[in-house]
Design a protein around this motif. Sequence first.
Motif, PDB file in Angstrom:
ATOM      1  N   UNK B  62       1.020  -1.246  -0.052  1.00  0.00           N
ATOM      2  CA  UNK B  62       0.017   0.023   0.043  1.00  0.00           C
ATOM      3  C   UNK B  62       0.860   1.252   0.041  1.00  0.00           C
ATOM      4  N   UNK B  66       2.894  -2.234  -5.801  1.00  0.00           N
ATOM      5  CA  UNK B  66       3.260  -3.857  -5.952  1.00  0.00           C
ATOM      6  C   UNK B  66       4.864  -4.096  -6.223  1.00  0.00           C
ATOM      7  N   UNK B  89      -0.995 -10.316  -0.984  1.00  0.00           N
ATOM      8  CA  UNK B  89      -0.258  -9.421  -2.187  1.00  0.00           C
ATOM      9  C   UNK B  89      -1.252  -9.029  -3.182  1.00  0.00           C
ATOM     10  N   UNK B  90      -1.935  -9.938  -3.695  1.00  0.00           N
ATOM     11  CA  UNK B  90      -2.902  -9.719  -4.896  1.00  0.00           C
ATOM     12  C   UNK B  90      -3.925  -8.729  -4.223  1.00  0.00           C
ATOM     13  N   UNK B  91      -4.543  -8.685  -3.236  1.00  0.00           N
ATOM     14  CA  UNK B  91      -5.534  -7.835  -2.869  1.00  0.00           C
ATOM     15  C   UNK B  91      -5.225  -6.419  -2.780  1.00  0.00           C
ATOM     16  N   UNK B  92      -3.940  -6.422  -1.928  1.00  0.00           N
ATOM     17  CA  UNK B  92      -3.493  -5.126  -1.644  1.00  0.00           C
ATOM     18  C   UNK B  92      -2.858  -4.465  -2.761  1.00  0.00           C
ATOM     19  N   UNK B  93      -2.283  -5.154  -3.771  1.00  0.00           N
ATOM     20  CA  UNK B  93      -1.820  -4.530  -5.185  1.00  0.00           C
ATOM     21  C   UNK B  93      -3.105  -3.963  -5.902  1.00  0.00           C
ATOM     22  N   UNK B  94      -4.212  -4.873  -5.893  1.00  0.00           N
ATOM     23  CA  UNK B  94      -5.519  -4.362  -6.541  1.00  0.00           C
ATOM     24  C   UNK B  94      -5.960  -3.198  -5.543  1.00  0.00           C
ATOM     25  N   UNK B  95      -5.979  -2.978  -4.588  1.00  0.00           N
ATOM     26  CA  UNK B  95      -6.354  -1.899  -3.821  1.00  0.00           C
ATOM     27  C   UNK B  95      -5.492  -0.686  -4.170  1.00  0.00           C
TER      28      UNK B  95
END
Lengths: 331, 102
Positions: B62, B66, B89-95
């Motif tokens: 965040x 990423x 990692x995927x969820x936070x990169x998306x956010x």
Amino acid sequence: MTVLVCPAYLTVRTPDILIRLCGAALAAEDSVTLETRALRFSDPFGLAMLGATFYMLQQRGQTVRVAGLTDAVGGYLQRMDVFEGVELVDCALPRGQRHNQSDALVELTRLDQRSQIDRTANQLAEALVGRMPDIDLNEPYDEMSGVNTADRITIPISYALTELLNNAMSHARLKRHGDACVWVSSQYYRSSGRLQLAVVDNGCGILETLREHAALRDLPRKTDLEAILAALRPRVSCNRDLGVFDDSTNQGIGLTTTARIAEHAGGRLVVVSGAGYHDPLGRSRRLTNGARWQGVAIALECQRDALLNVRIRELMPPIEGMPPLHLRFEE
Amino acid sequence: MRTQIPLIQHAHGHLIGARESAIPLRLQVEEALASGMDVVFDFTGVEVTQSFIDALIGVLILKRGPDVLDQMVFKSCSDDARAIIEFVATDRADQYLKTRTH
């Protein structure tokens, strides 16, 4: 002096009676005497609620007395360390007699610092499993996974406890509740193969935590039950973004995963906060007769042996549709 | 150059799970990243919670995006730990990407 009569059962199955009793005790302005002649059984949820109530009364300088305990119940409650600082009156407590160890139980524990979470969750889970008479702690490790049966039960219990404590020690302490504490208790019932973990806090409650969250913002009536249901949805957290509380963030997944652990292990996660009561078996409702608990009280019940089949990796929310990442894993 | 972080040294049992436990480790990681080193998280003998992994690497994604993951290696993960890392990692990169594009 306020005298309150304890019902026969203090359990998560009778939440209204239990929480009304705690509320009546906390509403007292003088010393409180709990008349317990009728008490027959308490589960970890009841013990944690009682322990939290006694503690809060003592912190306000009020004397707490427990009167009329029978031998069997008294011995059990004493063994669970519920009576710290409590005056026992006319109680028939067994001297030097241990509780029947066929039901593994772990004493009531109070946490007041975040730094205690990991140590406490691991110790409690290991203690609970270590006291299960049919589990061999010295069983050889499986060559593929590197763990044995005891570990396979301990790890999901530790996981659930840690996530519940993470939530309790962060969210509970918002909105001028910085000194909130958390009480934990647990027991394995050998005859039914079920276990119960209870985590109770005296913090600000879920509704206060989420009051301004988008999940509740547009609701015409913000209720405790709506807030509990929102908190159980993935990615709902009061601090999912950076900067809300320094750099402390939360993905809003911990409670969801804990509920799924219970569900996958043949059980349920019961959540009480304010006047809201959520039971995934379909009895979610408002507590009756004005019963309410200011903080959050949670009971996780499941079948012990079903924990062997819990795969945490299967409980994460789906990530399809998000951009793929190249992550560097090494053996 | 690589900095090794054996997580077992910071665990009190089978599981390291408190968000609080990740904070000093994340400071160590940030120092290593600032000096251009790769960071190797060694998961040998330890399971983790999603909250711990989020506090350890989710916050860094965040903060920095990423690309910070290019400097990280995840060693000897169990299947559960690997799935948790992939999710966080995927969820936070998306956010992160969504907040930058809106």
